[in-house]
Design an enzyme around this catalytic site. Structure first.
Site, PDB file in Angstrom:
ATOM      1  N   HIS A  16      19.814  23.625  28.938  1.00  0.00           N
ATOM      2  CA  HIS A  16      19.955  24.912  29.619  1.00  0.00           C
ATOM      3  C   HIS A  16      20.637  24.745  30.969  1.00  0.00           C
ATOM      4  CE1 HIS A  16      15.954  23.579  31.229  1.00  0.00           C
ATOM      5  NE2 HIS A  16      16.421  24.117  32.348  1.00  0.00           N
ATOM      6  N   HIS A  44      20.558  24.430  38.590  1.00  0.00           N
ATOM      7  CA  HIS A  44      20.572  23.102  37.988  1.00  0.00           C
ATOM      8  C   HIS A  44      21.103  23.159  36.562  1.00  0.00           C
ATOM      9  CE1 HIS A  44      16.659  24.684  36.541  1.00  0.00           C
ATOM     10  NE2 HIS A  44      16.860  23.899  35.482  1.00  0.00           N
ATOM     11  N   GLU A  51      18.371  18.177  35.854  1.00  0.00           N
ATOM     12  CA  GLU A  51      17.048  18.028  35.254  1.00  0.00           C
ATOM     13  C   GLU A  51      17.225  17.246  33.970  1.00  0.00           C
ATOM     14  OE1 GLU A  51      13.356  20.812  33.585  1.00  0.00           O
ATOM     15  OE2 GLU A  51      15.292  21.733  34.008  1.00  0.00           O
TER      16      GLU A  51
END
Length: 140
Positions: free
Chosen positions: A7, A80, A131
């Site tokens: 994502h 992110h 991440e």
């Protein structure tokens, strides 16, 4: 080590308003329910795309780490990117061995998909907060 893009995290002062943008302007039809992740200080809502997801994140509480981002970017923006990895501990150790800074204590915490995650400092990633998320065992 790097797996699929899971994502893109978008910080927003209002998930409800951001959902309207993805729904009304971009035609998103698969939009999850907003839910709280108090341990991470955020509200979260996922917008599904054909090959990934958009993770909308809004501050939860006064100590939310998103407040600082929104202070610099009042309208919100890309926060992110998240990549899947097969083993979060191996990924963390590999990042550290290569000189990258793992944020926080370095101990993985449970992310919005219910799997362990870590964050790598933007200074080591070309200015992008990254991440790393252990690949979920079940479909998400």
């Amino acid at each position: 080590m790097i797996g699929r893009l899971n994502h893109v995290g978008i910080a927003t002062p209002s998930i409800d308003k951001a959902v309207a943008v993805y729904r009304d302007l971009l035609g998103a039809t698969k939009i999850g329910e907003k839910f709280a992740l108090p341990a991470q200080g955020v509200w979260v809502c996922f917008v599904d795309t054909p090959n990934s997801q958009i993770e909308l994140i809004e501050p939860y509480g006064e100590d939310s780490p998103i407040h600082g981002f929104l202070k610099k970017n009042p309208a919100g923006g890309q926060h992110h990117v998240c990549f899947e990895v097969p083993d979060i501990i191996a990924a963390r150790d590999d990042m550290r061995a290569k000189g990258a800074t793992v944020l926080g204590t370095g101990e993985p915490r449970i992310g919005a998909h219910g799997t362990p995650v870590i964050f790598i400092h933007p200074k080591d990633m070309g200015g992008v907060l990254v991440e790393l998320m252990e690949t979920p065992k079940d479909a998400h």
